[in-house]
Write an enzyme that holds these catalytic residues in place. Structure first.
Site, short mmCIF file in Angstrom:
data_model
loop_
_atom_site.label_atom_id
_atom_site.label_comp_id
_atom_site.label_asym_id
_atom_site.label_seq_id
_atom_site.Cartn_x
_atom_site.Cartn_y
_atom_site.Cartn_z
N HIS A 21 37.15 -32.27 -1.04
CA HIS A 21 36.46 -33.56 -1.14
C HIS A 21 34.95 -33.30 -1.05
O HIS A 21 34.32 -33.62 -0.04
CB HIS A 21 36.95 -34.45 0.01
CG HIS A 21 36.57 -35.88 -0.11
ND1 HIS A 21 36.66 -36.76 0.94
CD2 HIS A 21 36.12 -36.60 -1.15
CE1 HIS A 21 36.27 -37.95 0.55
NE2 HIS A 21 35.92 -37.89 -0.71
N TYR A 51 43.73 -51.68 -7.41
CA TYR A 51 42.44 -51.17 -6.95
C TYR A 51 42.26 -49.69 -7.30
O TYR A 51 43.17 -48.88 -7.09
CB TYR A 51 42.25 -51.38 -5.44
CG TYR A 51 41.05 -50.62 -4.95
CD1 TYR A 51 39.76 -51.11 -5.18
CD2 TYR A 51 41.18 -49.37 -4.37
CE1 TYR A 51 38.65 -50.37 -4.81
CE2 TYR A 51 40.08 -48.62 -4.00
CZ TYR A 51 38.81 -49.12 -4.23
OH TYR A 51 37.72 -48.39 -3.89
N ARG A 55 41.52 -48.46 -0.70
CA ARG A 55 42.68 -47.60 -0.53
C ARG A 55 43.47 -48.06 0.69
O ARG A 55 42.92 -48.63 1.62
CB ARG A 55 42.25 -46.15 -0.35
CG ARG A 55 41.74 -45.49 -1.63
CD ARG A 55 41.40 -44.02 -1.42
NE ARG A 55 40.34 -43.85 -0.45
CZ ARG A 55 40.52 -43.50 0.82
NH1 ARG A 55 41.71 -43.23 1.28
NH2 ARG A 55 39.50 -43.40 1.63
N LYS A 94 41.98 -39.42 -6.39
CA LYS A 94 42.38 -38.98 -5.05
C LYS A 94 43.81 -38.44 -5.05
O LYS A 94 44.10 -37.44 -4.39
CB LYS A 94 42.25 -40.13 -4.05
CG LYS A 94 40.86 -40.75 -3.97
CD LYS A 94 39.80 -39.77 -3.56
CE LYS A 94 38.50 -40.49 -3.18
NZ LYS A 94 37.45 -39.54 -2.80
MN MN Z 1 35.51 -39.63 -1.90
#
Ligand code: MN
Ligand code: TSX
Length: 584
Positions: free
Chosen positions: A226, A197, A69, A206
């Site tokens: 999360h 990715y 990320r 996410k």
């Molecule tokens: Mn995670």
């Protein structure tokens, strides 16, 4: 596949922008999946692995500049900058749309645009939300088919509603300088360009399930966190559920799939989720949670039959491996930390010849497996439950050498929110940068909160007032070091001993001592049957060094100062109260 006007008109607009040669709707069928796999193999996007040993499994390699990320290129674009807050990158939506539209222009000429209708959460659940991702990557399609619920059934649930998250992804040139991962929470829109990715392109994960969903939860009175979710079954067959948030490199997936030690026969851990939880107040006044995902996108290196046998078993079929090493002796996979002999010869994650003497890593440290949750040997019977599971305890954690004890319980909800807001991890040699530096990561949400974190803390505090029967909030630290730098707690399966104390506290069955930071177990309150640990070590693990904590408070203050006047009073009160208790 649909007559939904909101979907069709948006699709037309995006087709005009990206100008693909073809548009293919993803229906979720096995035939279409097979076809995409065959095409990917023919195009070199996937390598088919040994189908006797790893049926339905493939290997994919990303570009060398596209392996993780990219937080510095991730934006929250709200009309007001204050709504993104000091911990997010922000740009004016108008400016960002103009910049992005220029990048997407004609980006799919000569390519196919896939339309992926997907659902986050079980079918028929009031928790669930729908997204549609447009992408020019087959790899994205095949991963989304594992990580989310995809296809016709999703369009049926959407009907003619305009309530879906608009997700656009184009691989473009994988150009780092023009890579953007952008959330527009006010428009239910996500745009990703110049990456291939996982975390940047599987937009349900996410980008939607945390960044956009956290904003939705703030507006609608629920929470996107999360967190892993696990069910802990005792020898009487009763199951209690725990949701837990940890920063990266603390072994969240390992905890979610924990195997009890021999000496605690009769206990069992059931996995509901390993990464994300959506939480709502249930009709009974408790907090209930679902895992919005359908698969695991786990870090491969370090995953072994010692650290996480259940994860390994999950990946034995229908799994996409990304950036691991290819063991050419039998066309299977390998990574550092896998307890299978190191191959004498392999192809590394970059696609180059590799031998152990080279001193380089065969698998990228952030290499991954994408595997269906349904294949996990310990998947919970409630994994698909439309109403979710009732949460008894929320657990925060971090990797701290000295500060945090093995476990402590907060005094109440407001103090628990403060404990989550002061979460931190110390960097290890495995991460880039200096070793031992404290990184504050409230609720492990720093990279994933879709709005101002000061408002996020306020939302947590508000939720506490609204939940008639809230879970108790705890903090754990599996990583305390002795003066020689050795881990003091065995961790892994033995963490069950700590989870048992946590659940017993929730049930009013375990004792504790009151300290400056919260309620701690006495050494005698932790079941150490069959564990080789001396009393002094256990007492040390359960001690609070006030001098070390005073230093931490100074660091907490500095961290909170970035929020200025937006920091909620509840957090300020808890900070002052902790400081006062440490000086008693
Ligand atoms: Mn995670
Ligand atoms: O995942 C971990 N957990 C949670 C498990 C349910 N790890 C792996 C590191 C993070 C990816 C841990 N590492 C844990 C842990 O509880 N604890 C440690 C530290 C540790 C490492 C090795 C040993 C003991 C503790 N012992 C031996 O190697 C013999």
């Amino acid at each position: 596949m649909t007559n939904n006007q909101a979907v069709l008109s948006w699709l037309e607009e995006m087709k005009k922008l990206c100008n693909p040669d073809n548009v293919v709707w993803i229906d979720g069928s096995e035939e279409q999946k097979k076809q995409l796999e065959d095409e990917s193999v023919a195009e070199g996007e996937l390598i088919r692995l040994n189908q006797e040993k790893l049926p339905g499994c493939f290997l994919h390699r990303t570009a060398e500049n596209d392996v993780a990320r990219v937080e510095n290129r991730t934006f929250i674009c709200t009309s007001k900058k204050e709504d993104a807050g000091p911990t997010n990158n922000w740009e004016d939506p108008k400016v960002m749309y103009a910049k992005l539209n220029a990048l997407y222009k004609d980006s799919m000429v000569g390519r196919t645009m896939y339309v992926i209708p997907y659902m986050m959460g079980p079918y028929g659940s009031p928790f669930s939300k729908i997204g549609i991702e447009l992408t020019d990557s087959r790899y994205v399609v095949l991963n989304m088919m594992i990580m989310t619920r995809v296809g016709k059934k999703v369009m049926e649930e959407l009907g003619d509603s305009p309530d879906f998250v608009h997700c656009l992804h184009a691989k473009k040139d994988i150009d780092e300088e023009n890579r953007y991962i952008v959330q527009f929470p006010e428009d239910n829109t996500i745009m990703s360009v110049n990456s291939g990715y996982g975390g940047n392109v599987l937009l349900g994960k996410k980008c939607f399930a945390l960044r956009i969903a956290s904003y939705m939860g703030w507006k609608e009175g629920w929470m996107a966190e999360h967190m892993l979710i696990l069910g802990l079954e005792n020898p009487q067959g009763e199951v209690k559920y725990i949701a837990a948030a940890f920063p990266s490199a603390c072994g969240k997936t390992n905890l979610a799939m924990l195997i009890p030690p021999e000496s605690l026969k009769g206990y069992k851990v059931w996995t509901v989720g390993d990464d994300i939880a959506w939480l709502r107040i249930g009709p009974d006044g408790r907090l209930w949670a679902i895992n919005p995902e359908a698969g695991f996108f786990g870090v491969a290196p370090g995953t072994s039959s010692k650290t996480n046998p259940n994860a390994l078993k999950t990946t034995l079929k229908n799994t996409i491996f990304t950036n691991v090493a290819l063991d050419t002796s039998d066309n299977t996979v390998w990574w550092e930390g896998l307890d299978k002999p190191t191959p004498a010869h392999a192809i590394d994650w970059k696609g180059n010849e590799w031998t152990p003497d080279m001193g380089t890593k065969a698998a990228h440290p952030n290499s991954r497996f994408t595997a269906p949750a349904s294949q996990c040997p310990c998947i919970s019977s409630e994994f698909e439950a439309a109403g979710g599971v009732p949460i008894s305890a929320i657990v925060f954690g971090g990797r701290r050498a000295k500060t945090a004890p093995l476990v402590y319980e907060s005094f109440d909800w407001q103090h628990g929110v403060f404990v989550g807001a002061t979460m931190a991890s110390e960097t290890t040699a495995a991460a880039a940068g200096a070793v031992g530096v404290v990184r504050r990561d409230p609720m492990a949400m720093i990279p994933f909160c879709g709005y101002n974190m000061a408002n996020y803390f306020a939302h947590w505090l508000e939720m506490g007032k609204k939940i008639p029967n809230p879970p108790k909030i705890f903090h754990v630290n599996w990583f305390r070091l002795d003066d020689e730098g050795h881990f003091m707690w065995p961790g892994f399966g033995d963490n069950l001993r700590v989870l048992n104390w946590i659940i017993d506290r929730c049930e009013g069955k375990a004792d504790a001592k009151k300290t400056a930071i919260g309620y701690l177990p006495n050494a005698s309150d932790i079941n150490v049957d069959g564990l080789d640990i001396d009393k002094a070590t256990l007492e040390d693990l359960l001690s609070v060094d006030k001098a070390v904590w005073k230093e931490d408070v100074a660091n907490q203050k500095e961290f909170f100062s970035q929020f200025g006047d937006d920091l909620p009073d509840g957090i300020k009160e808890e900070l002052a109260a902790l400081e006062a208790r440490l000086s008693e």
